[in-house]
Design a protein around this motif. Sequence first.
Motif, PDB file in Angstrom:
ATOM      1  N   VAL A  83       0.836  -1.136   0.125  1.00 20.24           N
ATOM      2  CA  VAL A  83      -0.025   0.021  -0.010  1.00 20.24           C
ATOM      3  C   VAL A  83       0.884   1.368   0.137  1.00 20.24           C
ATOM      4  N   LEU A  84       2.108   1.198   0.692  1.00 19.27           N
ATOM      5  CA  LEU A  84       2.747   2.475   0.658  1.00 19.27           C
ATOM      6  C   LEU A  84       3.193   2.968  -0.628  1.00 19.27           C
ATOM      7  N   PRO A  85       3.918   2.008  -1.404  1.00 19.16           N
ATOM      8  CA  PRO A  85       4.454   2.514  -2.876  1.00 19.16           C
ATOM      9  C   PRO A  85       3.072   3.250  -3.665  1.00 19.16           C
ATOM     10  N   TRP A  86       2.007   2.377  -3.317  1.00 18.25           N
ATOM     11  CA  TRP A  86       0.834   3.042  -4.134  1.00 18.25           C
ATOM     12  C   TRP A  86       0.354   4.151  -3.550  1.00 18.25           C
ATOM     13  N   LEU A  87       0.526   4.657  -2.532  1.00 19.61           N
ATOM     14  CA  LEU A  87      -0.105   6.044  -1.691  1.00 19.61           C
ATOM     15  C   LEU A  87       0.881   6.877  -2.038  1.00 19.61           C
ATOM     16  N   GLN A  89       2.599   7.216  -4.803  1.00 20.32           N
ATOM     17  CA  GLN A  89       2.528   7.330  -6.170  1.00 20.32           C
ATOM     18  C   GLN A  89       1.185   8.163  -6.391  1.00 20.32           C
ATOM     19  N   VAL A  90       0.238   7.974  -5.571  1.00 22.84           N
ATOM     20  CA  VAL A  90      -0.865   8.896  -5.579  1.00 22.84           C
ATOM     21  C   VAL A  90      -0.543  10.329  -5.159  1.00 22.84           C
ATOM     22  N   ALA A  91       0.033  10.353  -3.898  1.00 23.68           N
ATOM     23  CA  ALA A  91       0.607  11.586  -3.527  1.00 23.68           C
ATOM     24  C   ALA A  91       1.524  12.400  -4.557  1.00 23.68           C
ATOM     25  N   ARG A  92       2.317  11.789  -5.053  1.00 27.08           N
ATOM     26  CA  ARG A  92       3.359  12.317  -6.175  1.00 27.08           C
ATOM     27  C   ARG A  92       2.594  12.936  -7.390  1.00 27.08           C
ATOM     28  N   PRO A 164      13.152   1.898   0.015  1.00 26.15           N
ATOM     29  CA  PRO A 164      14.412   1.074  -0.936  1.00 26.15           C
ATOM     30  C   PRO A 164      14.295   1.909  -2.222  1.00 26.15           C
ATOM     31  N   TYR A 165      15.538   1.820  -2.827  1.00 20.62           N
ATOM     32  CA  TYR A 165      15.629   2.437  -4.035  1.00 20.62           C
ATOM     33  C   TYR A 165      14.802   1.774  -5.028  1.00 20.62           C
ATOM     34  N   ARG A 170      10.228   3.236  -8.790  1.00 24.38           N
ATOM     35  CA  ARG A 170       8.886   2.855  -9.130  1.00 24.38           C
ATOM     36  C   ARG A 170       8.079   4.111  -9.190  1.00 24.38           C
ATOM     37  N   ILE A 171       8.251   4.752  -7.896  1.00 21.56           N
ATOM     38  CA  ILE A 171       7.373   5.950  -7.854  1.00 21.56           C
ATOM     39  C   ILE A 171       7.631   7.043  -8.771  1.00 21.56           C
ATOM     40  N   GLN A 172       9.094   7.007  -8.968  1.00 21.25           N
ATOM     41  CA  GLN A 172       9.525   8.534  -9.979  1.00 21.25           C
ATOM     42  C   GLN A 172       9.327   7.966 -11.214  1.00 21.25           C
TER      43      GLN A 172
END
Length: 201
Positions: A83-87, A89-92, A164-165, A170-172
Amino acid sequence: MTSPPDPAAPPVPAPDVVSPELLSRLTAGDEAAWYAFVQEYEGRMYGYLYRLEGNPEDALDLTQEVFYRAWRSIRTFRPGERVLPWLYQVARNTQIESHRRKQLQRFSLEQAREDIGFEVTSEARSPVRAAESADAQDRVQRALLKLPDDYREAVVLRFVEDMPYEDIARIQGVAVGTAKSRVFRAKEQLAELLADVADVN
């Protein structure tokens, strides 16, 4: 949302997987489930956005919009997905689109960007966490805002949010090597800006 948390405080650990039962309740629009979900993650989202924006009011507004967007797009969340990477990504995306709207309303800014392809593995202590006093924290925040957007986001995700990198990449939407390079260069720039705050070598 409750009153915003202290953005200088370290992020509170939160579960990174949503149970199938909770996901089912969230997808169904269960109000109590959503309240609990927001309570669990709003502190991390606010802290992340505050570090990027440097303004508590803007960070609070964006945090509220993040959870509104999460509510609208929860059906795209895959069972078992973290859930954190997903959130993040939404925030970004929320933050980027907010700035695009502001630029369209005011004027367009050209930002110099570098092509970064090499991979670095420096693990030197982060200047973001080196400062302890309130004054130093304020100087760290001002220094962060002097970095290019991509660098600032990468170093915040790495050293403030403990990502982690692979997740940063993934987010960026970049390669892992590029994410590492951005963190390294951001850290070096911060070290120069904050040379008298803490020893970061």
